[in-house]
Design a protein around this motif. Structure first.
Motif, PDB file in Angstrom:
ATOM      1  N   HIS A  67      31.876   9.848  43.246  1.00  0.00           N
ATOM      2  CA  HIS A  67      31.764  11.414  42.444  1.00  0.00           C
ATOM      3  C   HIS A  67      31.650  12.350  43.549  1.00  0.00           C
ATOM      4  N   HIS A  68      30.947  12.231  44.535  1.00  0.00           N
ATOM      5  CA  HIS A  68      30.831  13.372  45.585  1.00  0.00           C
ATOM      6  C   HIS A  68      31.669  12.782  46.817  1.00  0.00           C
ATOM      7  N   HIS A 101      35.640  14.741  41.369  1.00  0.00           N
ATOM      8  CA  HIS A 101      34.266  15.402  40.931  1.00  0.00           C
ATOM      9  C   HIS A 101      34.262  15.860  39.629  1.00  0.00           C
ATOM     10  N   GLY A 178      24.302  16.585  36.690  1.00  0.00           N
ATOM     11  CA  GLY A 178      24.363  17.124  37.890  1.00  0.00           C
ATOM     12  C   GLY A 178      23.657  18.379  38.212  1.00  0.00           C
ATOM     13  N   HIS A 220      19.626  15.334  39.905  1.00  0.00           N
ATOM     14  CA  HIS A 220      21.344  15.319  40.133  1.00  0.00           C
ATOM     15  C   HIS A 220      21.878  13.856  40.231  1.00  0.00           C
ATOM     16  N   GLU A 224      23.855  11.242  37.461  1.00  0.00           N
ATOM     17  CA  GLU A 224      25.411  11.010  37.782  1.00  0.00           C
ATOM     18  C   GLU A 224      25.711   9.565  38.238  1.00  0.00           C
TER      19      GLU A 224
HETATM   20 ZN   LIG Z   1      27.178  16.108  41.473  1.00  0.00          ZN
END
Ligand SMILES: [Zn+2]
Length: 252
Positions: A67-68, A101, A178, A220, A224
């Protein structure tokens, strides 16, 4: 036993599902670092940290889905320090790095919001907020904010922070995974009686008290953790690949 797919096939499948061209994002979505052209084993995770990259390489993965990713608006483009170390590890092991993202938050079946909601027994019947990233729906099994926060604690296996609002019965719940504390006012405007996200900042505590709408900060990282593995498992099933989710604990 496991079979293989071309990297370009995986890239096409991801972009078809996630539609990154529809989003204004803080960094590039899709293939961020190019590795081997043949994919056999995907490791999914929340963040392309050095610990994640090294664990994925040690597990024999050739392709990472996170995701990041590595590249964000505001960086100056130099490959030094921690960023050099991460890129060096990726290149040394010939790993592909796919990062999505906002498209991964938004995707309605495998995305972070969809899967976080499902984890809590919530299903969205509407979307709200900037780029429609917020999810909202009936409160499901949760009668009040305290029960909702307790349910989130149990579902996530960690503590959460509750600013309880006015203690009303819950009819509608909104959520966005998030760092979406900035969506709280949009959630209130959308008719939510409670809002869940990862993080809280100072203004949201006052807003919860003054509007009566409860705010639940669940972490966060913790909120996620569900999109990347759901999506990777889907791809693995479709292409006959190996997949493992590697969760590098993060208290934030
Ligand atoms: Zn995030």
């Amino acid at each position: 036993m496991a079979t293989m797919a071309e990297r370009t096939e995986i890239e096409r499948a991801l972009n078809t599902l996630l539609r990154p061209e529809l989003f204004r994002d803080y960094g590039p979505n899709g293939l961020q670092v190019e590795g081997t052209s043949q994919v056999r084993h995907i490791a999914s995770g929340v963040t392309a940290s050095l610990a994640f990259i090294e664990a994925a390489a040690a597990a024999g993965a050739d392709t990472l889905l996170v995701h990041h990713g590595l590249f964000w608006r505001g960086q100056d483009g130099r490959l030094t320090g921690w960023l050099r170390a991460r890129v060096k590890a990726l290149l040394a092991h010939d790993l592909n790095l796919f990062a999505y993202h906002l498209p991964l938050d938004a995707e309605p079946e495998f995305g972070n919001n969809a899967r976080f909601g499902r984890r809590l027994g919530l299903a969205a019947d509407t979307r709200f907020g900037e780029q429609d990233l917020g999810f909202a729906g009936p409160a499901g099994p949760w009668r009040d904010a305290k029960a909702l926060a307790d349910g989130a604690r149990a579902a996530l296996g960690r503590d959460v922070l509750l600013v309880p609002g006015d203690g009303r019965a819950l009819a509608r719940v909104a959520w966005c995974t998030g760092g979406a504390q900035g969506y709280f006012e949009a959630a209130i405007a959308a008719g939510a009686d409670a809002f869940l996200t990862g993080e809280i900042s100072e203004p949201q505590a006052h807003l919860a008290r003054e509007t009566g709408v409860a705010f639940v900060a669940c972490g966060h990282h913790a909120t996620e953790r569900f999109g990347a593995p759901a999506l990777a498992a889907h791809l693995a099933g479709r292409f006959g690949l190996e997949h493992r989710f590697i969760d590098v604990d993060n208290p934030a």
